[in-house]
Motif scaffolding. Structure first.
Motif, PDB file in Angstrom:
ATOM      1  N   GLU A  44      56.252   1.643  25.583  1.00  0.00           N
ATOM      2  CA  GLU A  44      56.977  -0.023  25.726  1.00  0.00           C
ATOM      3  C   GLU A  44      56.216  -0.400  26.889  1.00  0.00           C
ATOM      4  O   GLU A  44      55.860  -1.832  26.755  1.00  0.00           O
ATOM      5  N   VAL A  45      56.203   0.101  28.046  1.00  0.00           N
ATOM      6  CA  VAL A  45      55.668  -0.518  29.068  1.00  0.00           C
ATOM      7  C   VAL A  45      54.201  -0.838  29.132  1.00  0.00           C
ATOM      8  O   VAL A  45      53.925  -1.744  29.342  1.00  0.00           O
ATOM      9  N   THR A  46      53.689   0.137  28.281  1.00  0.00           N
ATOM     10  CA  THR A  46      52.121   0.000  28.411  1.00  0.00           C
ATOM     11  C   THR A  46      51.934  -1.289  27.097  1.00  0.00           C
ATOM     12  O   THR A  46      50.957  -2.247  27.262  1.00  0.00           O
ATOM     13  N   ALA A  47      52.829  -1.356  26.159  1.00  0.00           N
ATOM     14  CA  ALA A  47      52.629  -2.253  25.271  1.00  0.00           C
ATOM     15  C   ALA A  47      52.639  -3.781  26.151  1.00  0.00           C
ATOM     16  O   ALA A  47      52.298  -4.665  25.890  1.00  0.00           O
ATOM     17  N   LEU A  48      53.832  -4.110  27.038  1.00  0.00           N
ATOM     18  CA  LEU A  48      53.960  -5.078  27.617  1.00  0.00           C
ATOM     19  C   LEU A  48      52.963  -5.460  28.539  1.00  0.00           C
ATOM     20  O   LEU A  48      52.648  -6.446  28.631  1.00  0.00           O
ATOM     21  N   GLU A  49      52.146  -4.413  29.328  1.00  0.00           N
ATOM     22  CA  GLU A  49      51.004  -4.661  30.184  1.00  0.00           C
ATOM     23  C   GLU A  49      49.858  -4.851  29.541  1.00  0.00           C
ATOM     24  O   GLU A  49      49.069  -5.482  29.831  1.00  0.00           O
TER      25      GLU A  49
END
Length: 72
Positions: A44-49
């Motif tokens: 999820e953090v990767t998708a945000l970034e």
């Protein structure tokens, strides 16, 4: 190309994902660190970034944890 994609790819205005990634790196945090702090998964953090996730709640939570909430 629609107006939103022109704005998102503008070299003058960084994307929200780029802002989050830069803040994370400036603090020396790993993706795991941010995921643990925010209660999100690394994916999820990767998708945000990567500007692949536009969930407002996750963006706010991550931006607050990185101290850049006022910049979004």
């Amino acid at each position: 190309m629609n107006m939103a994609s022109k704005i998102a790819k503008s070299p003058v205005v960084p994307s929200i994902g780029a802002l989050l990634a830069e803040a994370r790196q400036a603090h020396g945090y790993s993706l795991d660190d941010v995921a643990e702090t925010t209660g999100l998964t690394v994916a999820e953090v990767t998708a945000l970034e990567n500007d692949a996730d536009f969930d407002a709640s996750r963006i706010r939570r991550t931006a607050a944890a990185l101290g850049v909430l006022d910049k979004i």
